[in-house]
Design an enzyme around this catalytic site. Structure first.
Site, PDB file in Angstrom:
ATOM      1  N   SER A 171       0.336   5.878   9.569  1.00  0.00           N
ATOM      2  CA  SER A 171      -0.895   6.191  10.645  1.00  0.00           C
ATOM      3  C   SER A 171      -2.404   4.800  10.042  1.00  0.00           C
ATOM      4  O   SER A 171      -2.357   4.270   8.652  1.00  0.00           O
ATOM      5  CB  SER A 171      -1.644   7.342   9.927  1.00  0.00           C
ATOM      6  OG  SER A 171      -3.111   7.489  10.401  1.00  0.00           O
ATOM      7  N   TYR A 228      -4.820  13.061   3.354  1.00  0.00           N
ATOM      8  CA  TYR A 228      -4.071  12.695   4.584  1.00  0.00           C
ATOM      9  C   TYR A 228      -3.612  11.351   4.471  1.00  0.00           C
ATOM     10  O   TYR A 228      -2.828  10.589   4.688  1.00  0.00           O
ATOM     11  CB  TYR A 228      -4.511  12.614   5.869  1.00  0.00           C
ATOM     12  CG  TYR A 228      -3.947  12.320   7.317  1.00  0.00           C
ATOM     13  CD1 TYR A 228      -2.167  12.956   6.959  1.00  0.00           C
ATOM     14  CD2 TYR A 228      -3.876  11.473   7.971  1.00  0.00           C
ATOM     15  CE1 TYR A 228      -1.434  12.723   8.155  1.00  0.00           C
ATOM     16  CE2 TYR A 228      -2.862  10.963   8.699  1.00  0.00           C
ATOM     17  CZ  TYR A 228      -2.061  11.411   9.154  1.00  0.00           C
ATOM     18  OH  TYR A 228      -1.006  10.891   9.778  1.00  0.00           O
TER      19      TYR A 228
END
Length: 269
Positions: A131, A144
């Site tokens: 990501s 995250y």
């Protein structure tokens, strides 16, 4: 030319399903994974295997069945992942561990499991879906960011360690895409009278809007196909909007505090 065999974790929905469907259209034979096959009785996009990336035994069983059937595995797309939001202080630590178990340990389990087969073949590609959030500590998405950043780093090391085996390892970092990740994401509760209550609520709204207004996940699938075709993949790839990719260039160029200020302004903090 022998048809390439692809295994995509988290292939039953979202980005994983888009990648699988696109690769099927390009003539590859695709197997996706899901933790619960019973939830997808009518799934017809490609083959689905029951596999939990958090469970090495589950991985072993699924891989054995796949290799016995196909005789090889050419490409692993480490796509399975979960979202998690919340202030670092108020996110229950068991949820932090769960996020690392899926987003970091899971892809690592998978890579370690497929390497012996790829080494025997003297060929193979491990492509990790990470990501853009993994390149920076985002407020209320710090856990995250950490899981994805850690995955990028460990795969850099594994790439160098395995370079003599004929195995290629790379990572692709997407920005925001319109998938169902927001609905399955763990949200630390917005606690009444918490010092983070107002800022976290506002940031949560912005994050959910970002996913809803995100790009078509087929863009990620097309990028995966581009990478698969490369003889010598780079260490890292990114896919996303211009501003999402440009933010990474700014992070390299700007002083830390200036970049931090940009993030604070973006999230209205």
């Amino acid at each position: 030319m022998e048809q390439k065999i692809v295994l995509i974790t988290g292939g039953s929905s979202g980005i994983g399903k888009s990648i699988g469907s696109y690769l099927v259209s390009k003539g590859l034979k695709v197997y996706g994974t899901t933790r619960n096959l019973e939830k997808y009785p009518d799934f017809k996009a490609f083959n689905l295997l029951e596999l939990d990336v958090r469970d090495p035994k589950s991985i072993e069983v699924a891989l054995k069945a796949l290799i016995e059937k196909e005789g090889r595995l050419d490409i692993l797309v480490n796509n399975a992942g979960i979202g998690i939001t919340g202030s670092v202080e108020e996110t229950p630590h068991e949820e932090i561990l769960k996020a690392f178990d899926t987003n970091f340990n899971g892809p690592l389990h998978m890579a370690k499991a497929v390497l012996p087969q790829m080494r025997r073949q003297k060929s193979g590609l491990i492509l990790n879906i990470t990501s853009i959030a993994g390149y920076m500590g985002l407020p209320y998405r710090g856990v995250y960011s950490a899981t994805k950043g850690a995955l990028e780093l460990v795969m850099e090391a594994m790439r160098m360690e395995t370079r003599g085996f004929g195995v290629k390892i790379t990572s692709l970092a997407p920005g925001d895409y319109a998938t169902n990740i927001a609905s399955g994401r763990y949200h630390a509760p917005v606690l009444e009278n918490s010092p983070y209550e107002e800022a976290y609520s506002r940031t949560l709204t912005l994050m959910n809007e970002g996913v809803e207004q995100g790009g078509n996940p087929m863009e990620v699938a097309q990028k995966v196909w581009e990478i698969i075709k490369k003889e010598k993949p780079k260490v890292h790839y990114k896919v996303g909007s211009f501003m999402q990719k440009f933010s990474l260039i700014l992070k390299k160029l700007l002083p830390d505090k200036v970049y931090e200020k940009l993030l604070l302004n973006h999230y209205k903090l």
